[in-house]
Design a protein around this motif. Sequence first.
Motif, short mmCIF file in Angstrom:
data_model
loop_
_atom_site.label_atom_id
_atom_site.label_comp_id
_atom_site.label_asym_id
_atom_site.label_seq_id
_atom_site.Cartn_x
_atom_site.Cartn_y
_atom_site.Cartn_z
N VAL A 138 -0.54 7.22 -2.75
CA VAL A 138 -0.81 6.39 -1.58
C VAL A 138 -2.09 5.58 -1.77
CG1 VAL A 138 0.45 7.74 0.14
CG2 VAL A 138 -1.91 8.36 -0.43
N ALA A 139 -2.89 5.99 -2.76
CA ALA A 139 -4.11 5.23 -3.08
C ALA A 139 -3.77 3.85 -3.61
CB ALA A 139 -4.96 5.99 -4.10
N GLN A 142 -3.59 2.10 0.04
CA GLN A 142 -4.69 2.18 0.99
C GLN A 142 -5.90 2.83 0.31
OE1 GLN A 142 -3.53 3.45 4.94
NE2 GLN A 142 -5.42 4.61 5.22
N VAL A 143 -7.09 2.33 0.60
CA VAL A 143 -8.30 2.87 -0.02
C VAL A 143 -8.78 4.09 0.78
CG1 VAL A 143 -10.71 2.43 -0.61
CG2 VAL A 143 -8.99 0.64 -0.96
N TYR A 144 -8.88 5.23 0.10
CA TYR A 144 -9.33 6.45 0.76
C TYR A 144 -10.73 6.86 0.32
CZ TYR A 144 -4.55 7.21 2.37
OH TYR A 144 -3.32 7.08 2.99
N TYR A 151 -9.02 4.42 -10.10
CA TYR A 151 -7.78 5.14 -9.77
C TYR A 151 -6.90 4.29 -8.87
CZ TYR A 151 -4.71 8.84 -8.01
OH TYR A 151 -3.61 9.60 -7.66
N ASN A 152 -7.49 3.73 -7.81
CA ASN A 152 -6.72 2.91 -6.88
C ASN A 152 -6.06 1.73 -7.59
OD1 ASN A 152 -7.82 4.62 -4.99
ND2 ASN A 152 -9.29 3.14 -4.20
N SER A 153 -6.82 1.08 -8.45
CA SER A 153 -6.30 -0.08 -9.18
C SER A 153 -5.17 0.32 -10.12
CB SER A 153 -7.43 -0.74 -9.97
OG SER A 153 -8.46 -1.20 -9.12
N SER A 154 -5.32 1.45 -10.79
CA SER A 154 -4.29 1.89 -11.73
C SER A 154 -2.98 2.18 -11.03
CB SER A 154 -4.76 3.12 -12.51
OG SER A 154 -4.77 4.28 -11.69
N ASN A 180 5.01 7.70 -4.22
CA ASN A 180 3.60 7.61 -3.85
C ASN A 180 3.20 8.82 -3.01
OD1 ASN A 180 4.84 4.74 -4.01
ND2 ASN A 180 2.66 4.36 -4.25
N PRO A 181 2.79 9.91 -3.66
CA PRO A 181 2.38 11.08 -2.90
C PRO A 181 1.02 10.88 -2.23
CG PRO A 181 2.98 11.65 -5.18
CD PRO A 181 2.79 10.16 -5.10
#
Length: 252
Positions: A138-139, A142-144, A151-154, A180-181
């Motif tokens: 889910v990253a 949405q940015v957590y 990580y988010n970009s990958s 997307n877990p």
Amino acid sequence: MSFNDKVVIVTGGSSGIGAAIAIQFSSLGAKVAIVGRNDKKLDAVAKKCKNPLTLVADVTKENDAKRIVNDTIKHFGKLDILINNAGIANPASILDENAMAVFDLVMATNLRSCVYLTHLAAPHIIKTKGNIINISSVAALQVYSKQSFAYNSSKAAMDHFTRSVAAELASHGVRVNVVNPGPVKTDIIENLGMDKAQQEDVFAKMKSLTALDRVSDAEEIADLVTFLASDKAKGITGSSFVTDNGSMIKTD
């Protein structure tokens, strides 16, 4: 569901989500090639599967990636399903001195290895009209965390890579989807060097960020993956499936 006579590669299969996926495919009759870097953890997972092929390999190394596909074909004679699950979540700020080193490592593990293994495996999967499932997060949507730009970009890139390859391979009868877990109980936090108390704090925070007030078990992700790989999902390709206990709709 039955996967009798189906051959499946699962990367990152020595623990967590990958282990659960490998074990579930095996329980449903599949012949499973389990890939991981930790031979002891890999052996522990293999004991829960029926006659698996275990491959100690680093997916970021091209020679290892070639060996993963070649050894699977040599051992089982074909390939039906590729599960690109291997991933890391090393944190870094864009302001850190090592920002680019972390970025390069995360992208090599989470994205490039997925792209290269798909490149190597696709010709074999076209022959069997099989499918590919990528494990994102889910990253991607949405940015957590402020410390997870890499990580988010990958994971965002993995989602669009999935759609791109799905569009290309559809004419060959091959389906490609992405899962997307959200928060899942795995050893990914432990692998960052946190002790048990720190891990419990992280999972407690993850739980509080979900609408359903829970963190998933890895087996729940495996349930979704095996469904998507089955004929029950024969009309699904290029799609993203979020399973996050409502973390993306949490409002308070």
